[in-house]
Design a protein around this motif. Sequence first.
Motif, PDB file in Angstrom:
ATOM      1  N   THR A 285     -13.535 -10.455   8.618  1.00 33.20           N
ATOM      2  CA  THR A 285     -13.717  -9.104   9.475  1.00 33.20           C
ATOM      3  C   THR A 285     -12.636  -8.151   8.964  1.00 33.20           C
ATOM      4  O   THR A 285     -13.187  -7.180   8.633  1.00 33.20           O
ATOM      5  CB  THR A 285     -13.560  -9.533  10.881  1.00 33.20           C
ATOM      6  OG1 THR A 285     -14.359 -10.421  11.277  1.00 33.20           O
ATOM      7  CG2 THR A 285     -14.017  -8.288  11.577  1.00 33.20           C
ATOM      8  N   GLU A 286     -11.529  -8.419   8.645  1.00 34.25           N
ATOM      9  CA  GLU A 286     -10.464  -7.439   8.366  1.00 34.25           C
ATOM     10  C   GLU A 286     -10.713  -6.994   6.940  1.00 34.25           C
ATOM     11  O   GLU A 286     -10.758  -5.819   6.613  1.00 34.25           O
ATOM     12  CB  GLU A 286      -9.192  -8.042   8.691  1.00 34.25           C
ATOM     13  CG  GLU A 286      -7.994  -6.805   8.572  1.00 34.25           C
ATOM     14  CD  GLU A 286      -6.632  -7.452   8.562  1.00 34.25           C
ATOM     15  OE1 GLU A 286      -6.401  -8.476   8.516  1.00 34.25           O
ATOM     16  OE2 GLU A 286      -5.690  -6.859   8.341  1.00 34.25           O
ATOM     17  N   ILE A 287     -11.230  -8.113   6.046  1.00 32.35           N
ATOM     18  CA  ILE A 287     -11.048  -7.818   4.849  1.00 32.35           C
ATOM     19  C   ILE A 287     -12.528  -6.535   4.452  1.00 32.35           C
ATOM     20  O   ILE A 287     -12.395  -5.572   3.948  1.00 32.35           O
ATOM     21  CB  ILE A 287     -11.622  -9.068   4.017  1.00 32.35           C
ATOM     22  CG1 ILE A 287     -10.183  -9.792   3.717  1.00 32.35           C
ATOM     23  CG2 ILE A 287     -12.142  -8.823   2.574  1.00 32.35           C
ATOM     24  CD1 ILE A 287     -10.423 -11.345   3.310  1.00 32.35           C
ATOM     25  N   ARG A 288     -13.644  -6.891   5.381  1.00 29.88           N
ATOM     26  CA  ARG A 288     -14.563  -6.026   5.084  1.00 29.88           C
ATOM     27  C   ARG A 288     -14.225  -4.740   5.695  1.00 29.88           C
ATOM     28  O   ARG A 288     -14.921  -3.801   5.192  1.00 29.88           O
ATOM     29  CB  ARG A 288     -16.040  -6.726   5.727  1.00 29.88           C
ATOM     30  CG  ARG A 288     -16.543  -7.811   4.942  1.00 29.88           C
ATOM     31  CD  ARG A 288     -17.747  -8.457   5.229  1.00 29.88           C
ATOM     32  NE  ARG A 288     -17.794  -9.661   4.886  1.00 29.88           N
ATOM     33  CZ  ARG A 288     -17.872 -10.751   5.522  1.00 29.88           C
ATOM     34  NH1 ARG A 288     -17.227 -10.652   6.959  1.00 29.88           N
ATOM     35  NH2 ARG A 288     -17.839 -12.004   5.061  1.00 29.88           N
ATOM     36  N   SER A 289     -13.517  -4.749   6.796  1.00 25.46           N
ATOM     37  CA  SER A 289     -13.399  -3.302   7.441  1.00 25.46           C
ATOM     38  C   SER A 289     -12.592  -2.560   6.630  1.00 25.46           C
ATOM     39  O   SER A 289     -12.850  -1.272   6.548  1.00 25.46           O
ATOM     40  CB  SER A 289     -12.699  -3.644   8.662  1.00 25.46           C
ATOM     41  OG  SER A 289     -11.801  -2.867   9.296  1.00 25.46           O
ATOM     42  N   TRP A 290     -11.707  -3.161   5.940  1.00 20.18           N
ATOM     43  CA  TRP A 290     -10.639  -2.348   4.982  1.00 20.18           C
ATOM     44  C   TRP A 290     -11.551  -1.833   3.972  1.00 20.18           C
ATOM     45  O   TRP A 290     -11.323  -0.788   3.603  1.00 20.18           O
ATOM     46  CB  TRP A 290      -9.340  -3.550   4.292  1.00 20.18           C
ATOM     47  CG  TRP A 290      -8.381  -2.814   3.688  1.00 20.18           C
ATOM     48  CD1 TRP A 290      -7.658  -1.869   4.025  1.00 20.18           C
ATOM     49  CD2 TRP A 290      -8.301  -2.895   2.081  1.00 20.18           C
ATOM     50  NE1 TRP A 290      -6.883  -1.320   2.865  1.00 20.18           N
ATOM     51  CE2 TRP A 290      -7.288  -2.014   1.867  1.00 20.18           C
ATOM     52  CE3 TRP A 290      -8.837  -3.931   1.094  1.00 20.18           C
ATOM     53  CZ2 TRP A 290      -6.970  -1.850   0.465  1.00 20.18           C
ATOM     54  CZ3 TRP A 290      -8.540  -3.722  -0.197  1.00 20.18           C
ATOM     55  CH2 TRP A 290      -7.567  -2.673  -0.310  1.00 20.18           C
ATOM     56  N   ALA A 291     -12.469  -2.706   3.192  1.00 20.93           N
ATOM     57  CA  ALA A 291     -13.179  -2.369   2.189  1.00 20.93           C
ATOM     58  C   ALA A 291     -14.179  -1.110   2.644  1.00 20.93           C
ATOM     59  O   ALA A 291     -14.223  -0.174   2.063  1.00 20.93           O
ATOM     60  CB  ALA A 291     -14.101  -3.429   1.559  1.00 20.93           C
ATOM     61  N   SER A 292     -14.547  -1.133   3.966  1.00 21.72           N
ATOM     62  CA  SER A 292     -15.367  -0.072   4.463  1.00 21.72           C
ATOM     63  C   SER A 292     -14.762   1.388   4.423  1.00 21.72           C
ATOM     64  O   SER A 292     -15.127   2.374   4.314  1.00 21.72           O
ATOM     65  CB  SER A 292     -15.922  -0.254   5.755  1.00 21.72           C
ATOM     66  OG  SER A 292     -16.941  -1.211   5.779  1.00 21.72           O
ATOM     67  N   SER A 293     -13.357   1.187   4.645  1.00 25.19           N
ATOM     68  CA  SER A 293     -12.235   2.262   4.953  1.00 25.19           C
ATOM     69  C   SER A 293     -12.282   2.872   3.606  1.00 25.19           C
ATOM     70  O   SER A 293     -12.100   4.032   3.359  1.00 25.19           O
ATOM     71  CB  SER A 293     -10.942   1.919   5.629  1.00 25.19           C
ATOM     72  OG  SER A 293     -10.313   1.150   4.951  1.00 25.19           O
ATOM     73  N   LEU A 294     -12.068   1.906   2.648  1.00 22.03           N
ATOM     74  CA  LEU A 294     -12.008   2.442   1.153  1.00 22.03           C
ATOM     75  C   LEU A 294     -13.201   3.348   0.644  1.00 22.03           C
ATOM     76  O   LEU A 294     -13.071   4.304  -0.137  1.00 22.03           O
ATOM     77  CB  LEU A 294     -11.738   1.429   0.083  1.00 22.03           C
ATOM     78  CG  LEU A 294     -10.409   0.387   0.275  1.00 22.03           C
ATOM     79  CD1 LEU A 294     -10.513  -0.511  -0.701  1.00 22.03           C
ATOM     80  CD2 LEU A 294      -9.077   1.310   0.453  1.00 22.03           C
ATOM     81  N   ALA A 295     -14.192   2.867   0.903  1.00 26.02           N
ATOM     82  CA  ALA A 295     -15.535   3.362   0.776  1.00 26.02           C
ATOM     83  C   ALA A 295     -15.560   4.834   1.314  1.00 26.02           C
ATOM     84  O   ALA A 295     -16.068   5.892   0.446  1.00 26.02           O
ATOM     85  CB  ALA A 295     -16.795   2.764   1.255  1.00 26.02           C
ATOM     86  N   ALA A 296     -15.081   5.011   2.387  1.00 23.78           N
ATOM     87  CA  ALA A 296     -15.035   6.312   3.041  1.00 23.78           C
ATOM     88  C   ALA A 296     -13.893   7.174   1.977  1.00 23.78           C
ATOM     89  O   ALA A 296     -14.090   8.398   1.922  1.00 23.78           O
ATOM     90  CB  ALA A 296     -14.492   6.427   4.276  1.00 23.78           C
ATOM     91  N   LEU A 297     -12.862   6.525   1.722  1.00 26.84           N
ATOM     92  CA  LEU A 297     -11.884   7.091   1.065  1.00 26.84           C
ATOM     93  C   LEU A 297     -12.132   7.656  -0.372  1.00 26.84           C
ATOM     94  O   LEU A 297     -11.785   8.827  -0.983  1.00 26.84           O
ATOM     95  CB  LEU A 297     -10.505   6.247   1.060  1.00 26.84           C
ATOM     96  CG  LEU A 297      -8.932   6.467   0.796  1.00 26.84           C
ATOM     97  CD1 LEU A 297      -8.793   7.692   1.894  1.00 26.84           C
ATOM     98  CD2 LEU A 297      -8.194   5.471   0.380  1.00 26.84           C
ATOM     99  N   PHE A 298     -13.070   6.514  -1.015  1.00 22.20           N
ATOM    100  CA  PHE A 298     -13.366   6.876  -2.529  1.00 22.20           C
ATOM    101  C   PHE A 298     -14.447   7.984  -2.408  1.00 22.20           C
ATOM    102  O   PHE A 298     -15.045   8.405  -3.630  1.00 22.20           O
ATOM    103  CB  PHE A 298     -13.827   5.638  -2.988  1.00 22.20           C
ATOM    104  CG  PHE A 298     -12.501   4.843  -3.307  1.00 22.20           C
ATOM    105  CD1 PHE A 298     -11.246   5.116  -3.307  1.00 22.20           C
ATOM    106  CD2 PHE A 298     -12.731   3.293  -3.463  1.00 22.20           C
ATOM    107  CE1 PHE A 298     -10.050   4.271  -3.678  1.00 22.20           C
ATOM    108  CE2 PHE A 298     -11.659   2.403  -3.694  1.00 22.20           C
ATOM    109  CZ  PHE A 298     -10.405   2.897  -3.801  1.00 22.20           C
TER     110      PHE A 298
END
Length: 171
Positions: free
Chosen positions: A158-171
Amino acid sequence: MQTRILVAYASKYGSTKEVAESIADTLHENGLAVDLKPGREVRSLENYSAVVLGAPIYILHFHKDAQGFLSRHHEALTKLPVAFFALGPLSNEAEEWKEVRVQIDKDLAKFPWFRPVEIKIFGGKFDPKNLRFPDNLLIRLPASPIHDMPASDTRDWTEIRSWASSLAALF
Ligand SMILES: Cc1cc2nc3c(=O)[nH]c(=O)nc-3n(C[C@H](O)[C@H](O)[C@H](O)COP(=O)(O)O)c2cc1C
């Protein structure tokens, strides 16, 4: 330039590769074009607008393929946003996680030009039955970080996917 993300990883027994796959899938679900590759196979960063680099920690250092990736792509990486993640801690003890962060910072200090937009640590996966030589000897060595360690998997998907989603917003 179209936003295309490279997710590059180093992995010895496959657990970091699985985390990299989950990150790549999540970025893709968030509408980004993504390539997923072992770091040692990446020849050029020319087509990418951002990079996620992942590596496991082995005996206090992150995997040499990730260190090689940083050295080889030094120039390109200074111009791109890069998120770095490491797998390592095999327990949920806060002290162990703090220690791993100190180890990562020491390794990253060898690349003073490298300014990742994120540094993230995830729990690792460990199975003493699957270890190959010479790792299978370390489990018996009292001074080693994996001495007598039982099998575990502390990856928090859950944390891994949530981190990846935050990266999507950042990139
Ligand atoms: C021989 C060996 C040494 C390890 N040393 C460390 C270490 O120093 N620090 C740490 O946090 N994790 C350590 N680990 C845990 C690994 O980082 C963890 O198992 C990781 O998920 C392995 O990734 P991989 O399956 O992609 O190779 C070690 C694991 C092994 C097998």
